[in-house]
Scaffold this motif. Sequence first.
Motif, PDB file in Angstrom:
ATOM      1  N   GLN A 178       0.828  -1.192   0.000  1.00 42.09           N
ATOM      2  CA  GLN A 178       0.000   0.000   0.000  1.00 42.09           C
ATOM      3  C   GLN A 178       0.867   1.249   0.000  1.00 42.09           C
ATOM      4  OE1 GLN A 178      -3.452  -0.209  -0.219  1.00 42.09           O
ATOM      5  NE2 GLN A 178      -2.875  -2.366  -0.518  1.00 42.09           N
ATOM      6  N   SER A 204      -4.504   6.794  -0.798  1.00 44.53           N
ATOM      7  CA  SER A 204      -3.892   5.463  -0.804  1.00 44.53           C
ATOM      8  C   SER A 204      -3.962   4.855  -2.193  1.00 44.53           C
ATOM      9  CB  SER A 204      -4.611   4.541   0.193  1.00 44.53           C
ATOM     10  OG  SER A 204      -4.433   5.007   1.518  1.00 44.53           O
ATOM     11  N   ASP A 217      -3.000   1.091  -4.200  1.00 41.90           N
ATOM     12  CA  ASP A 217      -2.772  -0.329  -3.952  1.00 41.90           C
ATOM     13  C   ASP A 217      -1.842  -0.893  -5.026  1.00 41.90           C
ATOM     14  OD1 ASP A 217      -2.823  -2.979  -3.304  1.00 41.90           O
ATOM     15  OD2 ASP A 217      -4.987  -3.254  -3.550  1.00 41.90           O
ATOM     16  N   SER A 228      -0.329  -3.956  -4.535  1.00 40.21           N
ATOM     17  CA  SER A 228      -0.095  -5.320  -4.059  1.00 40.21           C
ATOM     18  C   SER A 228       0.026  -6.339  -5.198  1.00 40.21           C
ATOM     19  CB  SER A 228      -1.221  -5.739  -3.116  1.00 40.21           C
ATOM     20  OG  SER A 228      -2.490  -5.669  -3.773  1.00 40.21           O
TER      21      SER A 228
END
Length: 818
Positions: free
Chosen positions: A715, A769, A771, A773
């Motif tokens: 993140q 934020s 992502d 991942s």
Amino acid sequence: MKKPKLLLIIPLLIISILPVLPAAIPRAHALTGLVCLTDTSTTGCPSSPPTLFAAQGSQLMVQVQITGSDNLNGFNIQISTDNTVLQAADASLTGSIIGSGATVVLKCLDGTLVTGPACDSTDGPGVLHFAAVKLGATVAGSGLLFTAVYNVVSKTPGINVSLLSVTISNGTSTPDSENTQGATFSNLTDFGVTASPASISTPPSTTGTSTITFTSFGGFNDFITITVSPSAGLTASTADAGVFLPPDGTASTTLSVSSATSGSYSVDVTGTGSNPAFTHTVHVPVTITPPGFTVVASPTSLSLAPGNSGTSMITVTSVATFTGTVTLTASAPGLTATLSPTSIVLGTSGTSTLTVTAAMGTTPGSYTVTVTGTSGTITKSATVMVDVGVPDFSLTALPDTITVFRSGPFTTAASTLNLASINNFAATLSITGTISFAFISTPGSSSLPFTLSPSVTLAAAGTATDSLIATVTRSTAGTGLYVASITAVGGGKTHTVAVNIWVIDFTVTPQDTVIKMINQPGTIGQDPVSIAAIGAPYNDTGFNINPGFTEGTAQFPVAYYSNSATGLKIDSALGLDTSGTSRRCFLEVFDSSNNLIMPTISSGVVTGFAGPLVHLNGDQFGFPAAFNGCRLDSFWYVDPANGNTLGATEDTAFVTVEPLTTTPNGIFTALVCLAAGGDINCVSITIIMVAPPAPPALSQFTGRTATVSLAAGGQGNFKVGVTNQDPTTTVYVSVTVTAVSLDGTITVTGTSGVVAIPAGGRVNNIPVSLDFSGVAAGTTFNENLVVSYGVAPHYLTLTSSQTIGSPGKLTGSVIVTP
């Protein structure tokens, strides 16, 4: 006896065999062969069904053979027998013409699966099911297919062993047509004796006969000596003193009896073999019937309404060659009964019609009519039961459930009341009713006004109608279920029927009743609108809601829409986004003095409009040709059974606002009206158009050079700061960070929440934020930032790329690490 049958491919063979068979081999002609059952000593099919034998406690081997068929490569066969005698133990391909390299597809013994995916629905106790296929080639169509093995668990003089179904595959998609021949099984060596008819009835001094048949079981053969033993007063004899009984065959003789005296007698016929242990007897009852007759009624029961008649046929039949005249009479206490004719001259038989009448006023209940036939000293009778029904009437409503929209100023719900006479009921009926509010969705009046005819005259065997008309007034009626209870009274009878009246409506609720947005042509503001059904029954299938006419004094002006299906064309100078289409649909917009704003139209093109353009569609680029301007450009499907969810495309669930170059700053009102089933609901939305404020500027970004660890969850959590550069206006902002991999193949985006910044103020540490991942370690991204802003939290219609301090605040880079 052979029974030809066209054998069909069952699903098992279609699935398991045919897809893997070789290509079809052309055939000059198709041969119809014979599939048969034999013992192990027989080669080929015998000319007639054989009798199989095995002792109790041993095993019986039954060969399934085929002869005279086309080449084959598989079979699917069911054998049926009595499993209380023969219990299926196995099925074997040993010695089979397809045995070498063959695959067993299914083996099911008495309903128990041994091999294969599943037994067939026709399998069960007594059925041996066996299927096999040889892949890659066919074999000649004569020889042993397989051997069925049975355990012999009891003795029997004879049972059938039959081929229940047969499918022979030949390497093509069409199976062969075959004849079939079963067998019998017997392991009890003996004989039996029967009489047909089993009893004899004959007049005095007249000979009566019955055929006596001896049947061999289990190969029994012998000379059968016959003895006859009549009861006293009866003379009896057989045509033969004895008969020869062949193996598994039959032999017959005729039994003759007579007596001069009426009465009941009997005779025993005994057959005895050369070994006295083999002795069997059949008992034959004999009736010496005196001449006479019978009287029979058909039907034997009638149902009548008071004032009605019914008939029954009376049949008189001669017994023992009786001849003479039979006089008929009828007795019917409480009823009227007549016969036509009243006498019958008998040779064999004759008929008379019995008519039974129940007069008006006859007491309901059960009555007995007796018909008596007399000839000399002989008397016979028959009875007919008569049920006289209770006069009554029925009351039904059609429809008995009504659904109406609460449309204004009022609407009606109507149902037809049907009345019918039962059993000749006749009376003048008083009709009354009440309506009560049984299920309240939204409050309203406790009842509905209604009209009924106060009385109805119902004639005997007749019908009549009345009408219930209930009035639903929009201003007073609630939504939910009103129940009308209608009662009819007369002739000592009372009946009630209920009519369910569902009063339904819908609500129109915008997310914002006030839309405040920047007056910048080429932008749009969208206000979601929710629609909910109220009052509808839970299992209702829903209803459509369409944009409708406005209500009140301000009528929808003709100048607002085009009769074509594409809406009005807008002059490009008005600043709309015309990348899709230059056409739009208008809703009514009023200025701050509540005056309806009219567009300026020149040669069919809108060249000016002193307000914002408002329409009911999320697609600001126009409307499909199937829709008609503003009226039907969108629709909602309200389904109360599923939580009043929108069943149509959700992008139609918006009020869309588009500023024009001719739109002044100020306050406007848009009237949004939706209609369903004549029910119209409107909502006013206030639109505040303000001048564009100074663009906000980005003053902080913590992610200009960042690393994101996959081990820590991948993140990217960044902070941004924004400064409001307008000294008089509070602005609402949201920041979007977009990260694009260096090769351009991966894009990761994060957007902050909406934040209010007072005039001239600044807000730091706004979280954003992203992502990463799912991204491979070592990937590098370039970042870009955009600030969306507006003067209300739901309408961020403009964007800014201004910065305070280093211009690099709008860009950055991210490296993804393991």
